[in-house]
Design an enzyme around this catalytic site. Structure first.
Site, PDB file in Angstrom:
ATOM      1  N   ASP A   1     -38.928  -3.774  41.783  1.00 17.81           N
ATOM      2  CA  ASP A   1     -37.968  -2.860  42.390  1.00 17.81           C
ATOM      3  C   ASP A   1     -38.145  -1.458  41.812  1.00 17.81           C
ATOM      4  OD1 ASP A   1     -35.906  -2.116  44.037  1.00 17.81           O
ATOM      5  OD2 ASP A   1     -34.396  -3.399  43.108  1.00 17.81           O
TER       6      ASP A   1
ATOM      7  N   GLU B   1     -39.390   4.877  42.642  1.00 17.43           N
ATOM      8  CA  GLU B   1     -39.334   6.105  43.451  1.00 17.43           C
ATOM      9  C   GLU B   1     -38.738   7.286  42.677  1.00 17.43           C
ATOM     10  OE1 GLU B   1     -38.278   2.409  45.782  1.00 17.43           O
ATOM     11  OE2 GLU B   1     -37.196   3.558  44.252  1.00 17.43           O
TER      12      GLU B   1
ATOM     13  N   ASP C   1     -33.228  -0.896  51.203  1.00 13.43           N
ATOM     14  CA  ASP C   1     -31.795  -1.136  51.378  1.00 13.43           C
ATOM     15  C   ASP C   1     -31.322  -0.726  52.765  1.00 13.43           C
ATOM     16  OD1 ASP C   1     -31.952  -1.950  48.792  1.00 13.43           O
ATOM     17  OD2 ASP C   1     -30.949  -0.206  47.939  1.00 13.43           O
TER      18      ASP C   1
END
Length: 709
Positions: free
Chosen positions: A435, A438, A501
């Site tokens: 995860d 970014e 998401d």
């Protein structure tokens, strides 16, 4: 970034110096080097007090031409991405009185000597695209020039949002009548990028914004070629938006490098592009089955996990992977690689018990080390964490309290992180969800001296590589699989990636598909998404429609934010026969299970050629103008057409290309070349088989079967 005020004028404070002519051409070290002064040279005095752009053309592989445009060649250059060159390839370079040609086989670059500046990219039947007058430029910006330096976080952005960097380079390539642009990473807006400003800058913005987790400065067009801007920092694209006849891309600094990649089909463009930047790896067969997650902030322990797994088995719902999200580790301690002993006192025993049930196990990780982690001080003392210019450790409270960032440019830090990862895999974890990756700061100093803006994108590559390499080392080639959120150029070599998401709505379901199709057109072979949506608690209709879509994607995961995604939680008990969430899950999970040989074959093709498992219609049917804007349907593998249903009522409109198609469920045979409007129950979806296809199947008893159309 937009530098002009209409067609004729620059914006106030913008000094644009364009390549005006090909003044001198030379062959140097296998490159065609062109002196391109920023005014037409008519007399000797014209060479004084005027910038000169140096344009060099070379060919790293057949059908590919590299263009480098430089102002001051001694300035620091962006590191770009890892580009593979074909040592056996030798381009033919010729210079004569008319100009110069670089012949790369399927692609030729032609420069016309003199003014105006003219550089064209040709194939056997004509011209793909060209760089003409006012298309290559070095631009200087005065303080306060009204040029927006988007997105927020790029070096030099002032509090007013105006550009503070003073030097930029840009290039423009022509767009023909009817030419459409695709790609630029996983973008959730319109699939066709014409008319858009697209900023290449990884961000954690969800699926309902202009931001993207996976930014890729590569596009292809329906005219049969692709373009990769080899710049790891911020790249701003104006796709027929500033100059409507051009695609413009601009970067800060003194140099710009890009590759033009020949087709003529989109599949051939992706073949050449993934040869340059990396083929999608082979993923294990079991990864194509259904993944089930604990979800994000839910409460769970081994008893909860067992309840879900037994609940799936009791209802005859095939399950391949169980995923443990964040809270397998103790709160405030991410990442420390330690199971929370309060809820998982015997992790090795638990994982062994899951394996005994025939399941594979995935665990969540991120590249951050929280201040409460047992690893934090180790990282500080060893210099394994990213530092600021003053020598202090970069820390933030945005996500985990006091978290720092592993410096993957430091080989020692990579080995340190990997050593803990090996321990986790040794306990019985089979796959890793990587995860984040970014939100990489640019006000920092990297161990290897990397330029911070470029590391904003290169970081995700190093992070995923560190994890993927250990999985491949321990599990073996073809058995390593990630579930990664962030990526950039080359990320396709470390699959799988998921869409990030999204929210629990039909609108978000559709935008998720657009993101996946855009990513597929950017060289990524596999893609997944959160069935039912991540944010919120999906309405049963949304969940059931999403099940069909999710289980007819390359990879399939049940995952949410604050609520579990066990199918029986979406049933009231009064559903019509075959229409409950449990029954819908069973129908499509068993369908996907039967398709495993077909999907594995499609994955092998992705590995060999770069053609994705989920194929946008524009890739599969490039000669059919009716598919140019389609973004609500796709091919799964070479022969199955899928049109997800985006409504509770089951209404769906889709297009069948020319040819005979067989309905998977009803065996109806129809002629294509037309639009269809239908209404589908929850246990149905438009699923058609192309004429002449032989789809290999795995029967429930384990025997081999096939579907012939």
């Amino acid at each position: 970034m937009k530098f002009t005020d209409g067609f004729w004028l620059p914006r106030p404070g913008v000094d644009a110096r364009y390549a005006q002519e090909a003044y001198a051409l030379d062959v140097e070290d296998g490159e065609l080097v062109i002196e391109a002064p920023t005014r037409i040279i008519e007399r000797r005095g014209d060479t004084l007090n005027r910038p000169l752009l140096t344009v060099s053309l070379a060919s790293p592989a057949e059908g590919v031409i590299r263009v480098r445009v430089e102002h001051h060649r001694g300035a620091r250059r962006d590191q770009g991405f890892e580009i593979a060159t074909d040592a056996a390839h030798q381009a033919l370079i010729e210079v004569d009185e008319s100009g110069g040609v670089v012949d790369a086989g399927a692609l030729r670059a032609r420069v016309v000597r003199g003014a105006p500046w003219s550089l064209s990219f040709e194939h056997e039947g004509g011209t793909y695209t060209s760089s003409g007058a006012k298309s290559l430029a070095h631009l200087s910006l005065a303080p306060g020039a009204p040029v927006a330096a988007e997105p927020t976080g790029v070096t030099g952005v002032t509090s007013t949002g105006l550009a503070a960097a003073s030097e930029y380079m840009h290039a423009q390539l022509s767009l023909d009548v009817g030419e459409l642009v695709y790609g630029l990473g996983e973008r959730f807006g319109p699939l066709v990028k014409n008319g858009q400003t697209v900023d290449i800058w990884n961000a954690d913005g969800g699926t309902s914004s202009e931001q993207a987790y996976k930014n890729v400065p590569f596009y292809l067009t329906n005219r049969g070629y692709g373009v990769l801007v080899n710049h790891a920092g911020h790249v701003s694209f104006e796709v027929g938006s500033e100059a409507v006849e051009q695609v413009q891309f601009s970067v800060a600094g003194e140099s710009l490098e890009f590759f033009v990649i020949a087709g003529p089909t989109p599949a051939e463009v992706l073949d050449r592009y993934t040869r340059l930047t990396g083929r999608p790896a082979i993923v294990p067969d079991w990864s194509y089955g259904l993944w089930m997650s604990t979800s994000f902030t839910t409460d769970y322990d081994e008893a909860t996990v067992t309840e879900f797994i037994e609940g799936m088995a009791e209802r005859d719902l095939p399950l391949s992977v169980f995923h443990f999200d964040c809270f397998w580790m103790r709160e405030f301690h991410w990442t420390d690689f330690e199971w929370d002993p309060r809820v998982f006192p015997d992790p090795e025993g638990m994982l062994a018990r899951l394996h005994e049930r025939g399941l594979h196990v995935s665990a969540w990780l991120n590249p951050y080390i929280a201040q409460r982690s047992r690893l934090f001080q180790q990282g500080v003392d060893s210099g394994f964490l990213v530092h600021r210019a003053d020598g202090t450790v970069w820390q933030s409270d945005l996500w985990q309290a006091g978290m720092a960032l592993v410096d993957f440019t430091n080989p020692g830090a990579v080995e340190w992180y990997q050593s803990h990862l090996r321990g986790l895999i040794g306990q019985g974890v089979d796959a890793i969800k990587t995860d984040f990756g970014e939100r990489i700061p640019i006000d920092v100093v990297w161990h290897d001296g990397s330029e911070p803006e470029g590391m904003h994108h290169r970081y995700t590559q190093l992070y995923n590589r560190a994890v993927f390499d250990v999985l491949e080392e321990v599990r073996g080639p073809g058995e390593a699989v990630l579930f990664a959120r962030s990526a950039t150029v080359g990320g396709q070599s470390m699959p799988v990636h998921w869409g990030g998401d999204n929210s629990s709505s039909f609108v978000s379901m559709a935008e998720s598909l657009r993101g996946g199709l855009s990513l597929s057109l950017s060289g990524f072979g596999y893609w997944s998404h959160d069935i039912g949506g991540f944010e919120g608690d999906p309405d049963p209709a949304v969940f059931k429609r999403w099940l069909a879509f999710g289980l007819l994607s390359s990879h399939s995961r049940l995952h949410g934010s604050t609520s579990y995604r066990a199918p029986w939680r979406f049933d009231r008990g009064d559903e019509a026969p075959g229409q409950s969430a449990v029954e819908v899950t069973r129908r499509f999970t068993k369908l996907k299970q039967s398709l495993q040989p077909y999907l594995v074959a499609a994955g092998l093709e992705a590995h060999r050629t770069g053609t994705p498992v989920m194929r946008p219609m524009q890739l599969a049917f490039p000669a059919d103008p009716a598919v140019a804007y389609l973004d609500r349907q796709y091919l799964l593998g070479p022969d199955l057409l899928v049109a997800p249903v985006f409504s509770a009522e089951g209404e769906v409109e889709y297009y069948l290309p020319a040819g005979r198609w067989t309905n998977w469920f009803t065996r109806e045979v129809v002629e294509g070349g037309a639009w269809r409007r239908e209404v589908h129950a929850f246990d149905s979806v438009p699923l058609w088989v192309r004429e002449g296809a032989v789809v290999p199947l795995l029967e429930e008893d384990g025997s081999a079967g096939e579907f012939r159309a």
